[in-house]
Scaffold this motif. Structure first.
Motif, PDB file in Angstrom:
ATOM      1  N   HIS A   1      -0.764   0.736  -5.785  1.00 12.46           N
ATOM      2  CA  HIS A   1      -0.758   0.823  -4.780  1.00 12.46           C
ATOM      3  C   HIS A   1      -1.470   2.923  -4.314  1.00 12.46           C
ATOM      4  O   HIS A   1      -1.180   3.115  -5.020  1.00 12.46           O
ATOM      5  N   LEU A   2      -2.135   2.884  -3.351  1.00 13.54           N
ATOM      6  CA  LEU A   2      -2.847   3.579  -2.713  1.00 13.54           C
ATOM      7  C   LEU A   2      -2.275   3.911  -1.206  1.00 13.54           C
ATOM      8  O   LEU A   2      -2.088   3.256  -0.545  1.00 13.54           O
ATOM      9  N   SER A   3      -2.255   5.532  -1.608  1.00 14.32           N
ATOM     10  CA  SER A   3      -1.728   5.797   0.097  1.00 14.32           C
ATOM     11  C   SER A   3      -2.891   5.731   1.064  1.00 14.32           C
ATOM     12  O   SER A   3      -3.767   6.033   1.057  1.00 14.32           O
ATOM     13  N   PRO A   4      -2.424   4.745   2.559  1.00 10.73           N
ATOM     14  CA  PRO A   4      -3.237   4.277   3.268  1.00 10.73           C
ATOM     15  C   PRO A   4      -3.641   5.835   4.194  1.00 10.73           C
ATOM     16  O   PRO A   4      -4.922   5.577   4.927  1.00 10.73           O
ATOM     17  N   SER A   5      -3.372   6.370   3.983  1.00  9.81           N
ATOM     18  CA  SER A   5      -3.590   7.534   4.844  1.00  9.81           C
ATOM     19  C   SER A   5      -4.085   9.139   4.036  1.00  9.81           C
ATOM     20  O   SER A   5      -4.461   9.549   4.590  1.00  9.81           O
ATOM     21  N   GLY A   6      -4.519   8.859   2.395  1.00 12.41           N
ATOM     22  CA  GLY A   6      -5.400   9.428   1.905  1.00 12.41           C
ATOM     23  C   GLY A   6      -6.649  10.206   1.862  1.00 12.41           C
ATOM     24  O   GLY A   6      -7.137   8.573   2.506  1.00 12.41           O
ATOM     25  N   GLU A   7      -7.508  10.860   1.124  1.00 12.22           N
ATOM     26  CA  GLU A   7      -8.493  11.550   1.528  1.00 12.22           C
ATOM     27  C   GLU A   7      -9.398  10.288   1.102  1.00 12.22           C
ATOM     28  O   GLU A   7     -10.472  10.717   1.191  1.00 12.22           O
ATOM     29  N   ALA A   8      -8.538  10.072  -0.417  1.00  9.51           N
ATOM     30  CA  ALA A   8      -9.634   8.702  -0.768  1.00  9.51           C
ATOM     31  C   ALA A   8     -10.230   7.196  -0.298  1.00  9.51           C
ATOM     32  O   ALA A   8     -11.170   6.809   0.106  1.00  9.51           O
ATOM     33  N   LEU A   9      -9.235   6.682   0.987  1.00 10.76           N
ATOM     34  CA  LEU A   9      -9.361   5.645   1.518  1.00 10.76           C
ATOM     35  C   LEU A   9     -10.472   6.764   3.133  1.00 10.76           C
ATOM     36  O   LEU A   9     -11.237   5.815   3.029  1.00 10.76           O
ATOM     37  N   PHE A  10      -9.482   7.697   3.560  1.00  5.89           N
ATOM     38  CA  PHE A  10     -10.496   7.831   4.341  1.00  5.89           C
ATOM     39  C   PHE A  10     -11.706   8.762   4.437  1.00  5.89           C
ATOM     40  O   PHE A  10     -13.051   8.413   5.170  1.00  5.89           O
ATOM     41  N   TYR A  11     -12.355   9.124   2.812  1.00  4.23           N
ATOM     42  CA  TYR A  11     -13.625   9.556   2.880  1.00  4.23           C
ATOM     43  C   TYR A  11     -14.055   9.590   1.403  1.00  4.23           C
ATOM     44  O   TYR A  11     -15.596   9.966   1.530  1.00  4.23           O
ATOM     45  N   GLY A  12     -13.080   8.593   0.995  1.00  5.21           N
ATOM     46  CA  GLY A  12     -14.563   8.447  -0.224  1.00  5.21           C
ATOM     47  C   GLY A  12     -13.700   9.381  -1.480  1.00  5.21           C
ATOM     48  O   GLY A  12     -14.845  10.024  -1.721  1.00  5.21           O
ATOM     49  N   TYR A  13     -12.254  10.779  -1.017  1.00  5.68           N
ATOM     50  CA  TYR A  13     -12.435  11.695  -2.266  1.00  5.68           C
ATOM     51  C   TYR A  13     -12.885  10.846  -3.171  1.00  5.68           C
ATOM     52  O   TYR A  13     -11.627  11.014  -3.566  1.00  5.68           O
ATOM     53  N   GLY A  14     -13.027  11.468  -4.183  1.00  4.76           N
ATOM     54  CA  GLY A  14     -13.424  11.078  -5.948  1.00  4.76           C
ATOM     55  C   GLY A  14     -14.238  11.146  -6.366  1.00  4.76           C
ATOM     56  O   GLY A  14     -15.643  10.712  -6.069  1.00  4.76           O
ATOM     57  N   LEU A  15     -13.666  10.334  -7.848  1.00  4.71           N
ATOM     58  CA  LEU A  15     -14.985   9.874  -8.973  1.00  4.71           C
ATOM     59  C   LEU A  15     -14.741   9.690  -9.906  1.00  4.71           C
ATOM     60  O   LEU A  15     -13.323   9.175  -9.456  1.00  4.71           O
ATOM     61  N   PHE A  16     -16.193   9.038 -10.619  1.00  6.71           N
ATOM     62  CA  PHE A  16     -15.646   8.323 -10.598  1.00  6.71           C
ATOM     63  C   PHE A  16     -16.972   8.446 -12.628  1.00  6.71           C
ATOM     64  O   PHE A  16     -17.960   8.994 -12.857  1.00  6.71           O
ATOM     65  N   GLU A  17     -16.292   7.693 -13.816  1.00  3.03           N
ATOM     66  CA  GLU A  17     -16.903   7.477 -15.089  1.00  3.03           C
ATOM     67  C   GLU A  17     -17.280   5.676 -15.004  1.00  3.03           C
ATOM     68  O   GLU A  17     -15.647   5.493 -14.594  1.00  3.03           O
ATOM     69  N   THR A  18     -18.407   5.720 -15.823  1.00  3.41           N
ATOM     70  CA  THR A  18     -18.259   4.488 -16.277  1.00  3.41           C
ATOM     71  C   THR A  18     -19.540   4.319 -17.522  1.00  3.41           C
ATOM     72  O   THR A  18     -19.568   4.651 -17.798  1.00  3.41           O
ATOM     73  N   LEU A  19     -18.053   3.450 -18.885  1.00  5.93           N
ATOM     74  CA  LEU A  19     -18.385   4.613 -20.105  1.00  5.93           C
ATOM     75  C   LEU A  19     -18.807   2.621 -21.460  1.00  5.93           C
ATOM     76  O   LEU A  19     -18.118   1.533 -20.857  1.00  5.93           O
ATOM     77  N   LYS A  20     -19.009   2.683 -21.798  1.00  6.33           N
ATOM     78  CA  LYS A  20     -19.569   1.551 -22.858  1.00  6.33           C
ATOM     79  C   LYS A  20     -18.456   1.956 -23.534  1.00  6.33           C
ATOM     80  O   LYS A  20     -18.613   2.203 -24.187  1.00  6.33           O
TER      81      LYS A  20
END
Length: 272
Positions: free
Chosen positions: A16-35
Motif C-alpha cells: 500500500h502506498l499513500s494516495p497523496s504521496g509525491e511518488a504518485l503525484f509527481y513520480g518522485y523517486g528512482l530505481f535500479e534494475t539488476l541481473k
C-alpha cells in the motif's frame, strides 16, 4: 510472487502506498534494475552506490544502509525460489519518509535475441543535456516508455535519442556503442545520458584490451557509418545491433563486439 517493502515480505497485491504521496503525484523517486544468476546479483555494490547518490540528488532521505538492502535482496530471491532473473530496487517519496520496494521477475532476453541482434530506429524526441533528471534513473520514465512502445509497434527493439544539439545520446533503456576502423566510440555523459553501470564495465574491459576508446559528441550520420553497433544495459549486457532504420550490420563480422562479449563473459565467470 513476493515483494519486499521496507523490509517486510508481502504478496505483490498487498503493498500500500499513500494516495497523496509525491511518488504518485509527481513520480518522485528512482530505481535500479539488476541481473542475477544462480542467486548471485551482478554489480550490486555499483548499483547501490548509484542509488544512494541519486537519492541525495533528489533530496530523498534514504536512512537504510546499503548492506541491509543487499540482505533484503537475497532474502527476496530465496523467498520466490527464482534463482535467475531480474531484481528491481525502487525508492519513492511518501510524504515524510522514503519507501524502499524490492521486486523480482524473469529476464526476458534469450539466446535467439543475441544471435539475431536488435533493430534500432531514431526518434524525433530530444534529450535535454541540461536537465537534472537526464542523469538520474528516476521514476519519471514515461517519455522513454512511450517512445519505445512506438518503436516496438513498428518492428524495432529500441530507439536512439539525439539531444537538442543533434548529438546521439542513448536508447530508451540502453547505452550505445559503435565501432569504426577499430576504434570504439560511445556518446559522452555530457551529451545527456544516464551513465550506465554496464557502460562503465564495457569501457573498463575495452581499455584492458588496449582497445582505443573515444567518448564524445557524434551524429546520426556517424552512427550509420559504423562497422559495428551494440547497446548495453544491466539486463541486456552486450546486445549486437543488426539494423538501424534499414542500414544493415553483419553480425558475423562484428569482431570487436564478439571480443568484448567473450571478455565480459570471462569477467563475470571470474566473479562467480
Amino acid at each position: 510472487m513476493y515483494i519486499l517493502m521496507n523490509g517486510q515480505l508481502i504478496g505483490e497485491g498487498e503493498g500500500h502506498l499513500s494516495p497523496s504521496g509525491e511518488a504518485l503525484f509527481y513520480g518522485y523517486g528512482l530505481f535500479e534494475t539488476l541481473k542475477y544468476h544462480n542467486k548471485k546479483i551482478f554489480f550490486l555494490r555499483e548499483h547501490l552506490e548509484r542509488l544512494t547518490l541519486g537519492c541525495r540528488k533528489l533530496d530523498l532521505q534514504l536512512k537504510i544502509e546499503e548492506a541491509l538492502i543487499e540482505e533484503w535482496a537475497y532474502q527476496l530471491i530465496q523467498a520466490n525460489q527464482l534463482p535467475t532473473g531480474t531484481l528491481k530496487i525502487t525508492c519513492i517519496k511518501s510524504q515524510d519518509h522514503v519507501d524502499v520496494i524490492l521486486s523480482i521477475r524473469k529476464n526476458v532476453y534469450t539466446n535467439k535475441d543475441y544471435e539475431q541482434g536488435f533493430k534500432l530506429c531514431f526518434t524525433e524526441v530530444k534529450r535535454n543535456p541540461y536537465s537534472i533528471l537526464t542523469y538520474i534513473k528516476s521514476n519519471n520514465y514515461l517519455e522513454n516508455l512511450l517512445v519505445r512502445k512506438e518503436a516496438l509497434a513498428q518492428g524495432y527493439h529500441e530507439v536512439v535519442f539525439t539531444n537538442v544539439h543533434g548529438k546521439i545520446c542513448e536508447g530508451a533503456i540502453s547505452n550505445i556503442f559503435f565501432v569504426r576502423e577499430g576504434i570504439l566510440y560511445t556518446p559522452a555523459v555530457e551529451c545527456g545520458i544516464l551513465e550506465g553501470i554496464m557502460r562503465n564495465k564495457i569501457l573498463e574491459i575495452a581499455r584492458g584490451l588496449d582497445l582505443r576508446v573515444e567518448a564524445g559528441g557524434y551524429t546520426e550520420e556517424d552512427l550509420l557509418k559504423a562497422e559495428e553497433v551494440f547497446i548495453t544495459n544491466s539486463l541486456l549486457e552486450i546486445m549486437p545491433v543488426v539494423e538501424i532504420e534499414g542500414k544493415q550490420f553483419n553480425l558475423h563480422k562484428n569482431i570487436v563486439t564478439q571480443t568484448l562479449r567473450k571478455q565480459y563473459e570471462d569477467y563475470i565467470g571470474a566473479q562467480q
